[in-house]
Design a protein around this motif. Sequence first.
Motif, short mmCIF file in Angstrom:
data_model
loop_
_atom_site.label_atom_id
_atom_site.label_comp_id
_atom_site.label_asym_id
_atom_site.label_seq_id
_atom_site.Cartn_x
_atom_site.Cartn_y
_atom_site.Cartn_z
N HIS A 137 0.99 -1.28 -0.04
CA HIS A 137 0.17 -0.04 -0.02
C HIS A 137 0.78 1.33 0.03
O HIS A 137 0.75 2.18 0.87
CB HIS A 137 -1.06 -0.07 0.99
CG HIS A 137 -2.00 -1.27 1.10
ND1 HIS A 137 -3.14 -1.18 0.05
CD2 HIS A 137 -1.97 -2.43 1.46
CE1 HIS A 137 -3.52 -2.47 0.25
NE2 HIS A 137 -2.85 -3.20 0.96
N CYS A 138 1.79 1.41 -1.17
CA CYS A 138 2.79 2.24 -1.18
C CYS A 138 1.88 3.74 -1.24
O CYS A 138 0.92 3.96 -1.54
CB CYS A 138 3.37 2.25 -2.49
SG CYS A 138 3.95 0.73 -2.80
N ALA A 139 2.78 4.90 -0.84
CA ALA A 139 2.17 5.98 -0.92
C ALA A 139 1.96 6.67 -2.12
O ALA A 139 1.14 7.36 -2.69
CB ALA A 139 3.01 6.93 0.30
N ALA A 142 3.27 2.56 -7.72
CA ALA A 142 3.80 2.21 -9.04
C ALA A 142 2.52 1.58 -10.00
O ALA A 142 2.55 2.03 -10.88
CB ALA A 142 4.98 1.46 -8.97
N CYS A 143 1.66 0.71 -9.16
CA CYS A 143 0.77 0.41 -9.93
C CYS A 143 -0.25 1.33 -10.37
O CYS A 143 -0.72 1.31 -11.64
CB CYS A 143 0.04 -0.63 -9.13
SG CYS A 143 -0.57 -0.01 -7.43
N LEU A 144 -0.68 2.20 -9.60
CA LEU A 144 -1.58 3.30 -9.95
C LEU A 144 -1.07 4.07 -11.00
O LEU A 144 -1.68 4.41 -11.82
CB LEU A 144 -1.50 4.20 -8.50
CG LEU A 144 -2.69 5.28 -8.43
CD1 LEU A 144 -3.06 5.14 -7.09
CD2 LEU A 144 -2.17 6.56 -9.00
N ALA A 176 5.20 -3.01 -12.96
CA ALA A 176 5.65 -1.56 -12.39
C ALA A 176 5.75 -2.00 -10.95
O ALA A 176 6.71 -1.31 -10.22
CB ALA A 176 4.51 -0.72 -12.48
N CYS A 177 5.11 -2.83 -10.26
CA CYS A 177 5.21 -2.91 -8.66
C CYS A 177 6.48 -3.64 -8.28
O CYS A 177 6.83 -4.83 -8.78
CB CYS A 177 3.91 -3.98 -8.45
SG CYS A 177 4.12 -4.51 -6.73
N PRO A 178 7.18 -2.95 -7.60
CA PRO A 178 8.61 -3.31 -7.13
C PRO A 178 8.44 -4.61 -6.18
O PRO A 178 9.51 -5.26 -6.08
CB PRO A 178 9.08 -2.29 -6.46
CG PRO A 178 8.09 -1.50 -5.91
CD PRO A 178 6.88 -1.53 -6.89
S1 SF4 Z 1 2.94 -0.74 -6.36
FE1 SF4 Z 1 2.71 -2.99 -5.43
S2 SF4 Z 1 2.86 -3.07 -3.37
FE2 SF4 Z 1 2.76 -0.74 -3.91
S3 SF4 Z 1 0.60 -0.38 -3.84
FE3 SF4 Z 1 0.92 -0.96 -5.89
S4 SF4 Z 1 0.49 -3.41 -5.92
FE4 SF4 Z 1 0.80 -2.78 -3.67
#
Ligand code: SF4
Length: 323
Positions: A137-139, A142-144, A176-178
């Motif tokens: 739940h990154c601030a 990258a997914c977003l 994208a998700c690290p």
């Molecule tokens: S980039 Fe990956 S870890 Fe971060 S909020 Fe998105 S799915 Fe979750």
Amino acid sequence: MNRREFFKRSLTIAGSLLIARNSNASDQPLSVYSTQNKANKKNWEKFEELKKTNSQIDESYAVLVDITKCIGCRRCEWACNEWNKNPNRPVKEFEASKDEKPSVFDRVRRTHAGEFTVVNRFHSKNKPVYVKKQCMHCAEAACLNACFVDAFKKTPQGAVLYNPSLCVGCRYCMIACPFDIPAYEYYNALTPQITKCTMCFDRVTDGKVPACVESCTSDALIFGKRSEMLKLAYNTINKNPERYINHVYGEHEAGGTNWLYISQIPFEKLGFPELDKTPIPAHSKSFLFTVKVLEVVAAAPLVWGAYYMISKNRSKKEGKKDE
Ligand code: SF4
Ligand code: SF4
């Protein structure tokens, strides 16, 4: 034709190719698999509902994971499956895996369509070290940032949510998700679905803690306001400097996350990516742009090929009619 139908049609051919290309790349045995899971959709709907009430949230929540306290019982996996209606088995079977041979712990697992969280086993000085893995739940997620139809949202409560009805199945979020989190259900190319942890947004907004936190009997998972969890993390480290390394993973990594970890050994030895303070979107923008351009270029001959075949068949039929 609405936007969704347009994307579905134009990307189905390219999407099918991508699926074929990547289905062997994952170590998951469930590449053709569908849980028909509704948890992500349900949480998005709740988010939309709550938006109408304009309720103010002063600060986001976080979960603090104390790796030194985790005993590898996997009750959190069971509770997550139970709450999110993923395929499940009796909790005793999860608890037994520590002592089984062969065991689910024999390989490092990642999350997939049927499991939003997994616990992995590592070793330090011949002792097992258990690490729970789920969306961080990154601030600045990258997914977003990678999603061009805005199928992800960062909520004021901290959770990053996903809306399957906007998703076109391009899977840029997976690239994208690290942390290697978003999982894809390959079952139906026309109703693509990414699945991932929702940080139990539905429970949290009802005043409860996430299901995994509630199920943990070892105090390895603590839920609260992010600033309080950070304070607790540093208090714990400072009171027991011989037991912890002086690092709270997620405080700064990738711009900060709403899951925080403390540990007895360096995080890179536990499968955590080494990330600096820069949010991943800043790193990945140009790369993703290149991927998008390449895939559009790659898909173009297919789309035009299909168009050409359809036109040719139509001309033939019309020619026959005219004869
Ligand atoms: S980039 Fe990956 S870890 Fe971060 S909020 Fe998105 S799915 Fe979750
Ligand atoms: S429920 Fe708690 S102790 Fe058990 S595996 Fe999950 S985090 Fe570890």
